[in-house]
Design a protein around this motif. Structure first.
Motif, PDB file in Angstrom:
ATOM      1  N   VAL A 183       0.835  -1.202   0.000  1.00 50.60           N
ATOM      2  CA  VAL A 183       0.000   0.000   0.000  1.00 50.60           C
ATOM      3  C   VAL A 183       0.869   1.250   0.000  1.00 50.60           C
ATOM      4  O   VAL A 183       0.614   2.212  -0.732  1.00 50.60           O
ATOM      5  N   GLY A 184       1.919   1.256   0.826  1.00 52.14           N
ATOM      6  CA  GLY A 184       2.806   2.416   0.876  1.00 52.14           C
ATOM      7  C   GLY A 184       3.507   2.662  -0.445  1.00 52.14           C
ATOM      8  O   GLY A 184       3.636   3.813  -0.890  1.00 52.14           O
ATOM      9  N   THR A 185       3.951   1.590  -1.105  1.00 48.75           N
ATOM     10  CA  THR A 185       4.638   1.718  -2.394  1.00 48.75           C
ATOM     11  C   THR A 185       3.705   2.262  -3.463  1.00 48.75           C
ATOM     12  O   THR A 185       4.066   3.174  -4.224  1.00 48.75           O
ATOM     13  N   VAL A 186       2.494   1.706  -3.523  1.00 46.07           N
ATOM     14  CA  VAL A 186       1.504   2.191  -4.492  1.00 46.07           C
ATOM     15  C   VAL A 186       1.151   3.649  -4.218  1.00 46.07           C
ATOM     16  O   VAL A 186       0.998   4.450  -5.146  1.00 46.07           O
ATOM     17  N   ALA A 187       1.053   4.009  -2.946  1.00 42.98           N
ATOM     18  CA  ALA A 187       0.708   5.382  -2.567  1.00 42.98           C
ATOM     19  C   ALA A 187       1.758   6.370  -3.065  1.00 42.98           C
ATOM     20  O   ALA A 187       1.425   7.396  -3.680  1.00 42.98           O
ATOM     21  N   VAL A 188       3.025   6.076  -2.822  1.00 43.25           N
ATOM     22  CA  VAL A 188       4.106   6.966  -3.260  1.00 43.25           C
ATOM     23  C   VAL A 188       4.135   7.060  -4.783  1.00 43.25           C
ATOM     24  O   VAL A 188       4.318   8.142  -5.353  1.00 43.25           O
ATOM     25  N   ASP A 189       3.912   5.912  -5.457  1.00 44.32           N
ATOM     26  CA  ASP A 189       3.908   5.907  -6.920  1.00 44.32           C
ATOM     27  C   ASP A 189       2.766   6.757  -7.469  1.00 44.32           C
ATOM     28  O   ASP A 189       2.948   7.501  -8.445  1.00 44.32           O
ATOM     29  N   MET A 190       1.583   6.684  -6.838  1.00 40.14           N
ATOM     30  CA  MET A 190       0.442   7.504  -7.269  1.00 40.14           C
ATOM     31  C   MET A 190       0.748   8.983  -7.109  1.00 40.14           C
ATOM     32  O   MET A 190       0.447   9.798  -7.984  1.00 40.14           O
TER      33      MET A 190
END
Length: 202
Positions: A183-190
């Protein structure tokens, strides 16, 4: 091939193997029939929302909200990041705080468990790639495949738990940490994608 890629994109973002960790309290307290009914109702709500965004997503952002899709990506990324941080510090119980009380569980499963910045964004992308009927079919297949897998995981949980409860506890703990990282990785990528789109406008 494009249809398959779009279905995989939606399925990966729904990720039933990790979403089931979000539902651990319901998994342990609800019987199979009640869990299945609640999960299917939540999936139907989510599917309706996803199909709407697939068909009229661009109009929703440009015509009604009057904001760039990049703004949604940045805001959605921030929300996702907060969820990931909650999971890091509180574990799977964090979702209970996010969902609120036990009333209206179907709606609580739909949002924030199924309906999130990632899945809404994917719905808009799928709607741009395909005609409305194909986009809707892709979304329905991905959602209900995820539901079927979660129902199978519920049956497996009920079978394994009385015999080997430490195994279930270990899985939930490990999957919870994976969820937080994912979730954290996807959040930063978004957030970065949204910032890049905004930067290209100037």
């Amino acid at each position: 091939m494009d249809l398959f890629k779009s279905a995989v994109l939606m399925f990966v973002l729904l990720n039933p193997f990790l979403v089931i960790v979000y539902l651990v309290d319901m998994l342990e307290t609800l019987e199979k029939k009640q869990f299945a009914k609640t999960l299917i109702q939540g999936a139907m709500i989510a599917s309706a929302v996803f199909c709407c965004f697939a068909i009229v997503g661009d109009f929703i952002f440009s015509g009604i909200v009057q904001a760039e899709f990049a703004s949604f990506q940045i805001f959605g990324g921030v929300v996702f990041l907060l969820i990931g941080l909650q999971f890091v510090f509180r574990g799977p119980t964090a979702i209970e705080i996010l969902r609120g009380g036990s009333k209206g569980l179907a709606g609580a499963i739909a949002m924030p468990v199924l309906i999130g910045p990632g899945t809404i964004g994917a719905s808009v992308i799928i709607g741009k790639r395909h005609e409305a009927i194909y986009a809707s079919a892709i979304i329905l297949i991905a959602v209900f495949t995820s539901v079927l897998i979660m129902l199978l995981l519920k049956a497996l949980h009920d079978y394994v738990r009385p015999r080997n409860e430490p195994l279930i506890t270990t899985y939930i703990g490990v999957a919870g940490r994976i969820m937080a990282l994912y979730v954290g990785t996807v959040a930063v990528d978004m957030i970065m994608q949204g910032v890049r789109v905004w930067a290209n406008m100037f």
